[in-house]
Design an enzyme around this catalytic site. Structure first.
Site, PDB file in Angstrom:
ATOM      1  N   LYS A  22       0.845  -1.199   0.000  1.00 28.86           N
ATOM      2  CA  LYS A  22       0.000   0.000   0.000  1.00 28.86           C
ATOM      3  C   LYS A  22       0.879   1.247   0.000  1.00 28.86           C
ATOM      4  CE  LYS A  22      -1.657   1.718   4.055  1.00 28.86           C
ATOM      5  NZ  LYS A  22      -1.287   3.106   4.322  1.00 28.86           N
ATOM      6  N   ASN A  23       1.905   1.247   0.859  1.00 30.30           N
ATOM      7  CA  ASN A  23       2.705   2.465   1.045  1.00 30.30           C
ATOM      8  C   ASN A  23       3.705   2.714  -0.072  1.00 30.30           C
ATOM      9  OD1 ASN A  23       1.223   2.950   3.282  1.00 30.30           O
ATOM     10  ND2 ASN A  23       2.846   2.533   4.764  1.00 30.30           N
ATOM     11  N   ARG A 102      -4.971  10.437   3.830  1.00 29.87           N
ATOM     12  CA  ARG A 102      -3.946  11.452   4.099  1.00 29.87           C
ATOM     13  C   ARG A 102      -2.880  11.552   3.024  1.00 29.87           C
ATOM     14  NH1 ARG A 102      -3.667  13.485   8.604  1.00 29.87           N
ATOM     15  NH2 ARG A 102      -1.487  14.024   8.395  1.00 29.87           N
ATOM     16  N   CYS A 126      -5.717  12.749  12.613  1.00 27.18           N
ATOM     17  CA  CYS A 126      -5.732  11.308  12.343  1.00 27.18           C
ATOM     18  C   CYS A 126      -5.713  10.620  13.711  1.00 27.18           C
ATOM     19  CB  CYS A 126      -4.486  10.959  11.534  1.00 27.18           C
ATOM     20  SG  CYS A 126      -4.197   9.198  11.403  1.00 27.18           S
ATOM     21  N   ARG A 131       0.038  14.584  13.075  1.00 17.21           N
ATOM     22  CA  ARG A 131       0.557  14.377  11.706  1.00 17.21           C
ATOM     23  C   ARG A 131       0.523  15.660  10.866  1.00 17.21           C
ATOM     24  NH1 ARG A 131      -1.574   8.640   9.527  1.00 17.21           N
ATOM     25  NH2 ARG A 131       0.333   8.806   8.296  1.00 17.21           N
ATOM     26  N   LYS A 171      13.540  16.057  11.012  1.00 19.68           N
ATOM     27  CA  LYS A 171      13.120  14.744  11.530  1.00 19.68           C
ATOM     28  C   LYS A 171      12.816  13.890  10.296  1.00 19.68           C
ATOM     29  CE  LYS A 171       9.332  13.138  14.566  1.00 19.68           C
ATOM     30  NZ  LYS A 171       8.110  13.623  15.257  1.00 19.68           N
ATOM     31  N   VAL A 174       8.641  10.108   5.963  1.00 20.63           N
ATOM     32  CA  VAL A 174       8.446   9.366   4.712  1.00 20.63           C
ATOM     33  C   VAL A 174       7.697  10.238   3.701  1.00 20.63           C
ATOM     34  CG1 VAL A 174       7.251   7.390   3.668  1.00 20.63           C
ATOM     35  CG2 VAL A 174       8.517   7.101   5.823  1.00 20.63           C
ATOM     36  N   ASP A 316       4.631   0.681  11.911  1.00 19.62           N
ATOM     37  CA  ASP A 316       3.442   0.031  11.343  1.00 19.62           C
ATOM     38  C   ASP A 316       3.331  -1.438  11.744  1.00 19.62           C
ATOM     39  OD1 ASP A 316       3.275   1.822   8.145  1.00 19.62           O
ATOM     40  OD2 ASP A 316       3.028   2.441  10.221  1.00 19.62           O
ATOM     41  N   ILE A 338       7.475   7.201  16.929  1.00 20.95           N
ATOM     42  CA  ILE A 338       7.124   7.904  15.696  1.00 20.95           C
ATOM     43  C   ILE A 338       5.839   8.704  15.839  1.00 20.95           C
ATOM     44  CG2 ILE A 338       6.667   7.658  13.219  1.00 20.95           C
ATOM     45  CD1 ILE A 338       9.506   6.774  13.951  1.00 20.95           C
ATOM     46  N   ARG A 408      -8.373  -0.743   4.617  1.00 25.14           N
ATOM     47  CA  ARG A 408      -7.482   0.271   4.030  1.00 25.14           C
ATOM     48  C   ARG A 408      -6.169  -0.359   3.582  1.00 25.14           C
ATOM     49  NH1 ARG A 408      -5.483   4.383   7.660  1.00 25.14           N
ATOM     50  NH2 ARG A 408      -4.352   4.839   5.746  1.00 25.14           N
TER      51      ARG A 408
END
Ligand SMILES: CC(=O)N[C@H]1[C@@H](OP(=O)(O)OP(=O)(O)OC[C@H]2O[C@@H](n3ccc(=O)[nH]c3=O)[C@H](O)[C@@H]2O)O[C@H](CO)[C@@H](O)[C@@H]1O
Ligand SMILES: C=C(OP(=O)(O)O)C(=O)O
Length: 429
Positions: A22-23, A102, A126, A131, A171, A174, A316, A338, A408
């Site tokens: 997905k990412n 997002r 979120c 975020r 920082k 991603v 994750d 994180i 998702r």
């Protein structure tokens, strides 16, 4: 809203095909906006977030042709998307679309780079944290964009185009690294990104942009060098396998016991997560078919883990690891560095009988002999699958509510698990 019913206690045996990530798929689809030629993406997972992004790209006038399974594909083959951004009819990404997914905020980069303007809704809050997107905006300003925030929207303009620059992230981010790479690829001159994210999905995006004629070096390290080009062409790119899905199912096998081949999985994408799994007692063997995960006999050993940007332990997988440690022979500690609110699964795991104490960003998990099935509620994407892992090992029946969170990021989860012997079904409702 759909629910998932699980009766725990069955070991998992067989094979689970790992889907495209997905990412990786999301930034790759957005990169389709960088060119007026066709970008063909293979092995795209069938996920709610992918469908939502298709709607968002359609709003910009992008044509996306979806080719399902071709002759000879197995039942789990990913889909092929042909993204045609020849004409971008609208440079606005509205709140009602961006707030649902997002990562769609990242369209700001190709819209600005290609069209010289973008009006993109701030993504909003979120479940797992505030975020913000300040690093994204600072990167675009460094590349010469004029940025204004008005009425919950970011108004970005670069009428004379973007200019290469030095970007030094305070920082690791991603998303901001994806934004900077996409914008800099069409900027005039050279861009150096310091403290860049090193995730495999960053590497996948940069490899794809290079196949489109981009000039990116150092991706996968903390320093990425980009020489902008006037335009990018079409390409064909295969989405890399999902390392989070891989780690998730590996933890499910470690939790229930059994022997499963995670087909198509790549060990190099998991790095420290594999070390943790082995430390917890999973036997993992790597082959060219994927990863074979076994846990027989000996129980689960306690672990101490702190989440970190790649190649550290991924945030994750934090919720999934917590589920696994609820039945360890001893005390485990997990520290989340994180996101500031990524422990919402704790209270739900406690409903299954877990014994977890929170102290700021550290969770202490006292292993218990057994878990007992109960009704529980998913609160966010990875929390939802941690409840699945807990339920798979709990005595009796569990019902997991609000599984839209699960949809998702996990393709056909109940099919993949029931094929390996789990008693799991989706109840539409
Ligand atoms: C679609 C996708 O790929 N999502 C992943 C991406 O999310 P995402 O890209 O949103 O996460 P980031 O890496 O940006 O977030 C890392 C940290 O930086 C903070 N931050 C981020 C941007 C910014 O402008 N300002 C700021 O303060 C965030 O609040 C967070 O505390 O990376 C996360 C961290 O690996 C993963 O959990 C998500 O699954
Ligand atoms: C947090 C995640 O995704 P997103 O950034 O899309 O919310 C995730 O994949 O765990």
């Amino acid at each position: 809203m759909d629910r998932i019913r699980i009766v725990g206690g069955n070991p998992l045996n067989g094979s689970i095909p790992i889907s495209g990530a997905k990412n990786a798929a999301l930034p790759l689809m957005i990169a389709g906006l960088l060119t007026d030629e066709k970008l063909v993406l293979e092995n795209v997972p069938r996920l709610a977030d992918v469908s939502q992004l298709q709607r968002i790209l359609g709003n910009h006038g992008i044509d996306i042709t979806v080719n399902g399974k071709r002759r000879g594909d197995d039942a789990y083959a990913g889909q092929t998307l042909e993204i045609d951004a020849r004409v971008i009819v609208d440079t606005t990404a509205p709140y009602d679309l961006v707030s649902k997914m997002r990562a769609s905020f990242w369209v700001i980069a190709p819209l600005l780079a290609r069209m010289g303007e973008a009006k993109v809704s701030l993504p909003g809050g979120c479940a797992i944290g505030t975020r913000p997107v300040d690093f994204h905006l600072d990167a675009l300003r460094a590349l010469g964009a004029e940025i204004e925030i008005d009425g919950g929207y970011v108004l970005a303009r670069a009428p004379k185009g973007l200019k290469g620059a030095r970007i030094d992230f305070p920082k690791v981010s991603v998303g901001a690294t994806h934004t900077a790479i996409m914008a800099a690829s069409l900027a005039d001159g050279e861009t150096i990104i310091e403290n860049a994210a090193r995730e495999p999905e960053i590497v996948d995006l940069a490899d794809c942009i290079n196949a489109m004629g981009g000039r990116i070096e150092g991706h996968g390290t903390s320093t990425v060098r980009i020489t902008g080009v006037p335009r990018l062409k079409g390409a064909r790119h295969c989405v890399l396998p999902d390392r989070i899905e891989t780690g998730t199912y590996a933890m499910a096998v470690a939790m229930t016991g059994g022997d499963v081949l995670l087909s198509g999985a790549r060990a190099d994408l998991l790095d420290s997560a594999l070390d943790t799994l082995r430390e917890a007692g999973a036997e993992i063997t790597v082959s060219n078919q994927g990863l074979r995960v076994k846990r027989n006999g000996a129980g689960i050993a306690p672990v101490e883990v702190t989440t970190a940007p790649f190649p550290g332990f991924p945030t994750d997988l934090q919720a999934q690891l917590m589920a696994l440690t609820t039945r360890a022979r001893g005390t485990s500690k997990i520290t989340e560095t994180i996101f500031e609110n990524r422990f919402m699964h704790v209270q739900e795991l406690a409903r299954l009988g877990a014994n977890i104490h929170l102290d700021g960003e550290t969770a202490t998990i006292e292993g218990v002999e057994k878990l007992k099935g109960a009704p529980v509620m998913a609160t966010d994407l990875r929390a939802s699958v941690s409840l699945v892992i807990g339920a798979l090992a709990a005595e009796g029946e569990s019902m997991i509510h609000r599984v839209y969170h699960l949809d998702r990021g996990f393709e056909r989860l109940e099919e993949k698990l029931s094929a390996c012997g789990a008693e799991i079904e989706r109840i539409a409702g």
